[in-house]
Design a protein around this motif. Structure first.
Motif, short mmCIF file in Angstrom:
data_model
loop_
_atom_site.label_atom_id
_atom_site.label_comp_id
_atom_site.label_asym_id
_atom_site.label_seq_id
_atom_site.Cartn_x
_atom_site.Cartn_y
_atom_site.Cartn_z
N LYS A 41 -4.80 3.61 23.36
CA LYS A 41 -4.04 2.37 23.50
C LYS A 41 -3.07 2.21 22.34
O LYS A 41 -3.11 2.94 21.36
N GLN A 42 -2.20 1.20 22.47
CA GLN A 42 -1.24 0.93 21.41
C GLN A 42 -1.86 0.11 20.29
O GLN A 42 -2.88 -0.56 20.47
N ARG A 43 -1.22 0.18 19.13
CA ARG A 43 -1.67 -0.61 18.00
C ARG A 43 -1.49 -2.09 18.31
O ARG A 43 -0.48 -2.50 18.89
N GLU A 44 -2.48 -2.90 17.90
CA GLU A 44 -2.44 -4.33 18.20
C GLU A 44 -2.83 -5.14 16.97
O GLU A 44 -3.57 -4.67 16.10
N LEU A 45 -2.35 -6.37 16.95
CA LEU A 45 -2.68 -7.28 15.86
C LEU A 45 -4.14 -7.67 15.90
O LEU A 45 -4.70 -7.93 16.97
N VAL A 46 -4.76 -7.71 14.72
CA VAL A 46 -6.10 -8.27 14.58
C VAL A 46 -6.02 -9.61 13.86
O VAL A 46 -6.47 -10.63 14.38
N ALA A 47 -5.45 -9.61 12.66
CA ALA A 47 -5.36 -10.83 11.88
C ALA A 47 -4.33 -10.66 10.76
O ALA A 47 -4.10 -9.54 10.30
N THR A 48 -3.73 -11.78 10.37
CA THR A 48 -2.81 -11.77 9.24
C THR A 48 -3.13 -12.94 8.33
O THR A 48 -3.76 -13.93 8.75
N ILE A 49 -2.68 -12.83 7.08
CA ILE A 49 -2.89 -13.90 6.12
C ILE A 49 -1.70 -13.95 5.18
O ILE A 49 -1.25 -12.91 4.68
N THR A 50 -1.16 -15.15 4.97
CA THR A 50 -0.04 -15.30 4.06
C THR A 50 -0.54 -15.33 2.62
O THR A 50 -1.75 -15.44 2.36
N ARG A 51 0.39 -15.28 1.70
CA ARG A 51 0.01 -15.33 0.29
C ARG A 51 -0.70 -16.65 -0.03
O ARG A 51 -1.58 -16.70 -0.87
N GLY A 52 -0.32 -17.69 0.69
CA GLY A 52 -0.93 -19.00 0.47
C GLY A 52 -2.24 -19.20 1.20
O GLY A 52 -2.89 -20.23 1.04
N GLY A 53 -2.62 -18.22 2.04
CA GLY A 53 -3.92 -18.29 2.69
C GLY A 53 -3.91 -18.73 4.15
O GLY A 53 -4.98 -18.88 4.75
N THR A 54 -2.75 -18.92 4.73
CA THR A 54 -2.68 -19.28 6.14
C THR A 54 -3.02 -18.06 6.99
O THR A 54 -2.45 -16.99 6.78
N THR A 55 -3.94 -18.23 7.92
CA THR A 55 -4.42 -17.10 8.72
C THR A 55 -4.00 -17.20 10.18
O THR A 55 -3.72 -18.28 10.70
N ASN A 56 -3.99 -16.05 10.82
CA ASN A 56 -3.68 -15.95 12.25
C ASN A 56 -4.55 -14.85 12.82
O ASN A 56 -4.70 -13.79 12.20
N TYR A 57 -5.15 -15.10 13.99
CA TYR A 57 -6.06 -14.14 14.59
C TYR A 57 -5.70 -13.84 16.04
O TYR A 57 -5.21 -14.71 16.77
N ALA A 58 -5.98 -12.63 16.46
CA ALA A 58 -5.93 -12.31 17.88
C ALA A 58 -7.04 -13.07 18.58
O ALA A 58 -8.12 -13.27 18.01
N ASP A 59 -6.79 -13.49 19.80
CA ASP A 59 -7.80 -14.26 20.54
C ASP A 59 -9.11 -13.49 20.67
O ASP A 59 -10.19 -14.08 20.66
N SER A 60 -9.02 -12.18 20.78
CA SER A 60 -10.21 -11.36 21.01
C SER A 60 -11.17 -11.33 19.83
O SER A 60 -12.33 -10.95 20.00
N VAL A 61 -10.70 -11.74 18.65
CA VAL A 61 -11.57 -11.67 17.47
C VAL A 61 -11.85 -13.05 16.86
O VAL A 61 -12.63 -13.14 15.90
#
Length: 116
Positions: A41-61
């Motif tokens: 499969k293709q590469r997919e997003l899991v999670a990201t975090i900004t320098r200030g600590g704001t996070t973002n997650y894939a729905d699957s995780v």
């Protein structure tokens, strides 16, 4: 040149936990993140975090994985709980880095295998 060194992958049974780490060389980093590429499969997003600590997650995780970072150590972590066989993938970290201009850099990847 920015280098990212990942560690913490391995083989775990379903329901288990793993913690991935990614240490970056350099000095000025923006957002950091984890991506994964399941077999075939293709590469997919899991999670990201900004320098200030704001996070973002894939729905699957969401609710199972937690991303964090230590800015003093230029390190990003991914705590993975309640692992499922479908989480099996090569996990890559990346980071934005400023050295006159912003660039995006990737680690070499670490294998995570979840057995049923």
């Amino acid at each position: 040149q920015v280098q990212l060194v990942e560690s913490g992958g391995g083989l775990v049974q379903a329901g288990g936990s793993l913690r991935l780490s990614c240490a970056a060389s350099g000095s000025i980093f923006g957002s950091m993140g984890w991506y994964r590429q399941p077999p075939g499969k293709q590469r997919e997003l899991v999670a990201t975090i900004t320098r200030g600590g704001t996070t973002n997650y894939a729905d699957s995780v969401k609710g199972r994985f937690a991303i964090s970072r230590d800015n003093a150590k230029n390190t990003v972590y991914l705590q993975m709980n309640s692992l499922k066989p479908e989480d099996t993938a090569v996990y890559y970290c990346n980071t934005q880095h400023f050295d006159g201009t912003w660039g995006l850099f990737w680690g070499q990847g670490t294998q995570v295998t979840v057995s049923s």
